[in-house]
Write a protein that holds these residues in place. Sequence first.
Motif, mmCIF file in Angstrom:
data_model
loop_
_atom_site.group_PDB
_atom_site.id
_atom_site.type_symbol
_atom_site.label_atom_id
_atom_site.label_comp_id
_atom_site.label_asym_id
_atom_site.label_seq_id
_atom_site.Cartn_x
_atom_site.Cartn_y
_atom_site.Cartn_z
ATOM 1 N N HIS A 572 -8.730 0.486 -1.794
ATOM 2 C CA HIS A 572 -7.449 -0.098 -1.399
ATOM 3 C C HIS A 572 -7.685 -1.328 -0.525
ATOM 4 O O HIS A 572 -8.680 -1.412 0.193
ATOM 5 C CB HIS A 572 -6.611 0.912 -0.614
ATOM 6 N N ASP A 574 -5.560 -4.489 2.067
ATOM 7 C CA ASP A 574 -4.321 -4.742 2.812
ATOM 8 C C ASP A 574 -3.462 -5.713 2.022
ATOM 9 O O ASP A 574 -3.811 -6.115 0.900
ATOM 10 C CB ASP A 574 -4.632 -5.254 4.221
ATOM 11 N N SER A 575 -2.329 -6.110 2.576
ATOM 12 C CA SER A 575 -1.353 -6.916 1.832
ATOM 13 C C SER A 575 -1.624 -8.408 1.892
ATOM 14 O O SER A 575 -0.915 -9.186 1.243
ATOM 15 C CB SER A 575 0.052 -6.639 2.365
ATOM 16 N N ASN A 582 -5.681 -9.028 -4.799
ATOM 17 C CA ASN A 582 -6.050 -7.759 -4.179
ATOM 18 C C ASN A 582 -6.405 -6.700 -5.214
ATOM 19 O O ASN A 582 -7.294 -5.871 -4.991
ATOM 20 C CB ASN A 582 -4.918 -7.265 -3.279
ATOM 21 N N GLU A 614 -2.928 -3.515 -3.072
ATOM 22 C CA GLU A 614 -2.056 -3.248 -1.929
ATOM 23 C C GLU A 614 -0.889 -2.342 -2.306
ATOM 24 O O GLU A 614 0.114 -2.264 -1.594
ATOM 25 C CB GLU A 614 -1.514 -4.557 -1.359
ATOM 26 N N LEU A 617 -0.025 1.187 0.439
ATOM 27 C CA LEU A 617 -0.169 0.946 1.868
ATOM 28 C C LEU A 617 0.193 2.201 2.661
ATOM 29 O O LEU A 617 1.113 2.942 2.287
ATOM 30 C CB LEU A 617 0.718 -0.218 2.310
ATOM 31 N N ASN A 619 1.099 2.057 5.908
ATOM 32 C CA ASN A 619 2.008 1.694 6.995
ATOM 33 C C ASN A 619 2.944 0.585 6.532
ATOM 34 O O ASN A 619 3.029 0.279 5.336
ATOM 35 C CB ASN A 619 1.222 1.300 8.253
ATOM 36 N N CYS A 621 2.784 -2.593 6.832
ATOM 37 C CA CYS A 621 2.187 -3.931 6.783
ATOM 38 C C CYS A 621 2.179 -4.533 5.379
ATOM 39 O O CYS A 621 1.125 -4.826 4.796
ATOM 40 C CB CYS A 621 0.784 -3.894 7.356
ATOM 41 N N SER A 622 3.363 -4.726 4.828
ATOM 42 C CA SER A 622 3.485 -5.383 3.519
ATOM 43 C C SER A 622 3.633 -6.878 3.727
ATOM 44 O O SER A 622 3.548 -7.387 4.853
ATOM 45 C CB SER A 622 4.693 -4.817 2.773
ATOM 46 N N HIS A 632 -3.784 -3.726 9.833
ATOM 47 C CA HIS A 632 -4.231 -4.120 8.493
ATOM 48 C C HIS A 632 -5.465 -3.322 8.068
ATOM 49 O O HIS A 632 -5.610 -2.953 6.898
ATOM 50 C CB HIS A 632 -4.544 -5.620 8.460
ATOM 51 N N ASN A 635 -5.204 -0.096 6.059
ATOM 52 C CA ASN A 635 -4.930 -0.174 4.622
ATOM 53 C C ASN A 635 -6.168 -0.511 3.801
ATOM 54 O O ASN A 635 -6.209 -0.234 2.597
ATOM 55 C CB ASN A 635 -3.833 -1.220 4.358
ATOM 56 N N ARG A 636 -7.154 -1.121 4.409
ATOM 57 C CA ARG A 636 -8.406 -1.438 3.713
ATOM 58 C C ARG A 636 -9.310 -0.215 3.790
ATOM 59 O O ARG A 636 -10.079 -0.050 4.727
ATOM 60 C CB ARG A 636 -9.087 -2.646 4.356
#
Length: 646
Positions: A572, A574-575, A582, A614, A617, A619, A621-622, A632, A635-636
């Motif tokens: 995964h 992040d956005s 991504n 992404e 996610l 949380n 943080c889109s 961030h 999400n990674r």
Amino acid sequence: MKTKNLIYTVLVFCVCFIGTAQKTVLNKAEKQYDQYAYIDAISIYEKVAENGYKDEKMFQRLGNAYYFNAELTKALKWYDALFLLNSQQEAEYYYRYAQALKSTGEYAKSDKMLASFYEKTKLDSRGILFDKNKNYLDQIKLNSGRFEIADAGINSNQSDYGSTISNNKLFFASARDTGIVSKKTFRWTNKSFTNLFVAEMKADGSLEDPIRFERKINSKFNESTPVFTKDGKTMYFTRNNFLGGKKGKDDRRITLLKLYKADLVNNKWTNIKELPFNSDQYSVAHPVLSLDETKLYFASDMPGTLGQSDLFSVVINSDGTYGEPKNLGPAINTEGRETFPFIAGDNELYFASDGRPGLGGLDIFVAKIKDDSSFDKVQNIGEPVNTRFDDFAFIIDKDTRKGFFSSNKEGGKGSDDIYKFTETRKLNCEKKLSGIITDLKTDEVLADTKVMLFDSNFQQIAETTTANDGSYNFLVNCNNMYHVRALKTDYETVEKKINIEPTGDKTALDIKLDKQIREVAVGTDLAKTLEIPIIYFDLDKYFIRSDADFELEKVLAVLKQYPAMKIDVRSHTDSRQTEKYNMVLSNRRAKATIKWFIGKGIAASRLTGQGYGESKLVNKCSDDVTCTEQEHQLNRRSEFVIVSMK
């Protein structure tokens, strides 16, 4: 003159000033300085400095002159100027500067100077002790608050210090005015020489007005720090090198200190003799007797001294002769100043030192003397006895826990003053350390758990097993730091550190253990089970970092333990960046991870994987949402989900 200074000041510094119109004045100051006439030198140097003259050696000597007279706040002014002029100094100046900084409470800056001192010397015990005890202020705080102190009631506007008790009388040294028309002063301080005085102790603990001790003992030079045998018939004391009307000097024509012995005959002190290990070339001072009176402890800068002055002991033979003086060694002595020893009735050695981590100037320390004559841990006795200034000459009655010490701290009547005290709590108090061992996940108490106790150096002290209610108990000493280790089959070993505070009856330390053997099933994410960090790729990269090998090895071990297990590698991002970018990045990461496992011998048929970009996610943080880097990072992530066990 304060003989407390003489014993640890034998350093003579050579100086070469640039020739100027003030050279003659400075040469006079240098001569005064080299002859230990520091007050005269200060006057001359400061007049030159006030005229705007700046010189590195002059600032060194101004700082030293005040430093050696225990006026650290005044020394600080010139050490500040010295380091402003040139920050690269010999190592010893970093140490003196650090001590001077403590006199105004600048401990953070002082510690920086001590760190530089350690880097420059490495082998100097003062630097080593600082480097190993950087939390020394916390330890001193733990040792503090154990004394009620007050003025002893006998101080003058001169120097009063160095007390001892015999036959319900307090003996001490004083530079007070005795009414003699012709008074001698010592050029070092421009103050009167000290004589011995005595004050009767009243039933309520207060003191009668002091009177001057016998003329036979008091000479026209310095006397101080007497000690008496238990029968009161023999006295050892410190005096300048003066006997039979003759004054002795060393090769530099300096009159140093010696130890003398006197006998009480028909209520008169007589037969004054110097001890055989004295010398015209070094000082010997501040005697104290061992409990059985077979040893004499003292301070000296004789050959074999580790620092500026050390503590020594010498055997007193049954026929009245003496053995060879023995240095107490690095367990007590440093490259700094150790002086004013005292042996308490419980066989504890108290002494003053500026070579150990302390509050500033001379601090008072204590160490238990073991049966084999070695020493237990040295401890700073803490505030309010110790301060930012010189604190020394500590004596205590082991039964009443009352005593006296000397200090030049702020608020006194003279340059040194004697204070009385009552110790309200012993330094080495004992407490119960207890706790309960439980399961981290279920909170179930864990009986039969092995619990081990270690000291601050990881030396094992004790071991026990928990009772049916998961409890354990140890007996520990206050103001010490310990490590507690809990071990149980099928659980991961846990070790915790704890400082034992002196307050309260007991200290609690509960420990939770996590199971070493963890259940896994289809759907389990091995990343969470094995506590693998979220990130093992660099940002915007799909190459596995070298430090990620360790984390992936955990998953590899599980795959080898269960040959039929199959996992799905899910990557995964992040956005940040576009959805398309991504998705491509996460797919490449998943493939790189699978390739790593295949390279380690895992069959490709047991591995599947894909990237989710992404799309999942964890949380808020889109896109277009402001988040921190830490948010961030959540999400990674990579997941290693078990899809089959058969």
